[in-house]
Design an enzyme around this catalytic site. Sequence first.
Site, mmCIF file in Angstrom:
data_model
loop_
_atom_site.group_PDB
_atom_site.id
_atom_site.type_symbol
_atom_site.label_atom_id
_atom_site.label_comp_id
_atom_site.label_asym_id
_atom_site.label_seq_id
_atom_site.Cartn_x
_atom_site.Cartn_y
_atom_site.Cartn_z
ATOM 1 N N ASN A 113 0.838 -1.188 0.000
ATOM 2 C CA ASN A 113 0.000 0.000 0.000
ATOM 3 C C ASN A 113 0.878 1.244 0.000
ATOM 4 O O ASN A 113 2.070 1.194 0.282
ATOM 5 C CB ASN A 113 -1.010 -0.009 1.166
ATOM 6 C CG ASN A 113 -0.345 0.146 2.523
ATOM 7 O OD1 ASN A 113 0.524 0.991 2.714
ATOM 8 N ND2 ASN A 113 -0.761 -0.663 3.478
ATOM 9 N N ASP A 133 2.965 2.172 3.240
ATOM 10 C CA ASP A 133 4.137 1.322 3.454
ATOM 11 C C ASP A 133 5.247 1.651 2.459
ATOM 12 O O ASP A 133 6.432 1.575 2.782
ATOM 13 C CB ASP A 133 3.760 -0.155 3.334
ATOM 14 C CG ASP A 133 2.952 -0.639 4.522
ATOM 15 O OD1 ASP A 133 2.958 0.054 5.555
ATOM 16 O OD2 ASP A 133 2.307 -1.700 4.417
ATOM 17 N N GLU A 134 4.851 2.017 1.254
ATOM 18 C CA GLU A 134 5.838 2.390 0.242
ATOM 19 C C GLU A 134 6.619 3.621 0.698
ATOM 20 O O GLU A 134 7.844 3.690 0.582
ATOM 21 C CB GLU A 134 5.108 2.669 -1.074
ATOM 22 C CG GLU A 134 6.005 2.710 -2.281
ATOM 23 C CD GLU A 134 5.229 2.816 -3.576
ATOM 24 O OE1 GLU A 134 5.854 3.134 -4.599
ATOM 25 O OE2 GLU A 134 4.001 2.585 -3.571
ATOM 26 N N GLY A 135 5.907 4.608 1.233
ATOM 27 C CA GLY A 135 6.572 5.815 1.714
ATOM 28 C C GLY A 135 7.453 5.554 2.913
ATOM 29 O O GLY A 135 8.580 6.066 3.008
#
Length: 379
Positions: A181, A184-186
Site C-alpha cells: 500500500n 508502506d511504500e513511503g
Amino acid sequence: MEAMKISKPFYGLGIFACVAIYVVYVKWHLDSKPISGITEGAIESRTDKLDHQTLTMNDAAFYGIMFDAGSTGTRIHIFKFTQKSKETPKLIHETFKALKPGLSAYADDVDKSAQGIQELLEVAKDDVPMELWKFTPLVLKATAGLRLLPGEKAQKLLDKVKEIFQASPFLVRDDCVSIMNGTDEGISAWITINFLTGSLNAPRKRSVGMLDLGGGSTQVTFLPIAETTLQTSPAGHRTSFQMFNNTFKLYSYSYLGLGLMAARLAILGGIEGQALKEGEELISPCLSPGFQCEWEHAEIVYRIKGQKAGEPLYESCSNIVAELLSQKVHKTQEVKDLDFYAFSYYYDCAAEVGLIDKEKGGSLSVNDFEIAAKYGNSV
C-alpha cells in the site's frame, strides 16, 4: 523546502532497500544463528559498490533479494549485508537490473510475465553464492501499477510470480509476493534513505524527508519536528511504526494517480485505463503548438497534439497542473524547512534537463524545476 538532494547511488538503490533490510534483519534475529559464509526490454544493468570495507572474520555476510514491480518496469535489487554481533546490519553491496514493461502490462496474459521474472532470477543466481541460496529471502513488492488493476487481474499476476518463486532455489515465505500500500511504500523509502545516511541514530536532529515519483503514484514522507504538523494533518497522512526499540511518527502519504505517467495522462485530459476511440486525440496547451505524436502508456496508444494557448504556454499549462494538484494534494508548512532526498522520475527529469549530473546526481530546489519548465527546458 531547504534542498532536494538527488544522488545517483540512492536513485539506483531504489525505494525498496529497507524492505530487504527488514526481511533479512528479522530473519537473522529470529534464527539466532549465523549463516556461513537479457532479453528485449532490458533498460539497465549495473553493480554498485556502496562500501569497499574489507570484511573480517568477525563479520557475517548474508543476502536479500527484492523485486520492485512498478508501473513502468520490474527491477531486481540484490543486497549483500554484513553484521557484527549485536549490531545493526550494514549494506555493503547492491546489484540492480531493470526490465520493461511493468508487470501490470501482462494483466491479460499472465504467462508472458514469466520470462522477465525468470531472467531477473538468473541475475540473482549469478550474484548470490550457491551455498547461500536456500538462506536468501526472495520477496516481490508491487506498487501503483498493480494497485490500479482490477483485484482479480492483479491477484493472477501475483499468483504467477509466486509460482515461479517457489520453483526457485531461494528462501520463499508464504507472503513473499504482495501489493504494497502507498503508506508502506513511503515508510520503506524513508527508512532506506535514513538508514543509509546514518540518520536513524538521531532522527529528530538529522533525519531527511523522502520524495518518490513513480509512474502511477508519488509519495512524500518525513519525520515532523513540530507536533502541530501531525495534529493538523488528515488522518490518512499520519502513520507510526516501531524499529530498533524506537517509535517513529511520520507524515506519509501516497498519491495514487499522480505518478509521472498517470498525472501526465490526467493533465492531457485522458482517463487512466480507458481506451480512446479510433482517431480521437488528446489536445493540450502543455505541448507546443504544432507538436503531435503517439504516446503509449499502460499498453494504450494515445495520439497527443499541442494547441495554441490563449495566454503564454507556460502559464496555460501551469494553471492546468495547479488545478489538478489543488484538488488532490494536502499542503503542510513544515516541508519548507526540511531537506529531502528524491528518487526515480525526479532523478530522470532533473538529469534530462541538466539540473543534476547524470552520473553523480546533485542538489537542487523545487524552484529549479519551475525555472527549467518556464524557460523552455520542459521536463
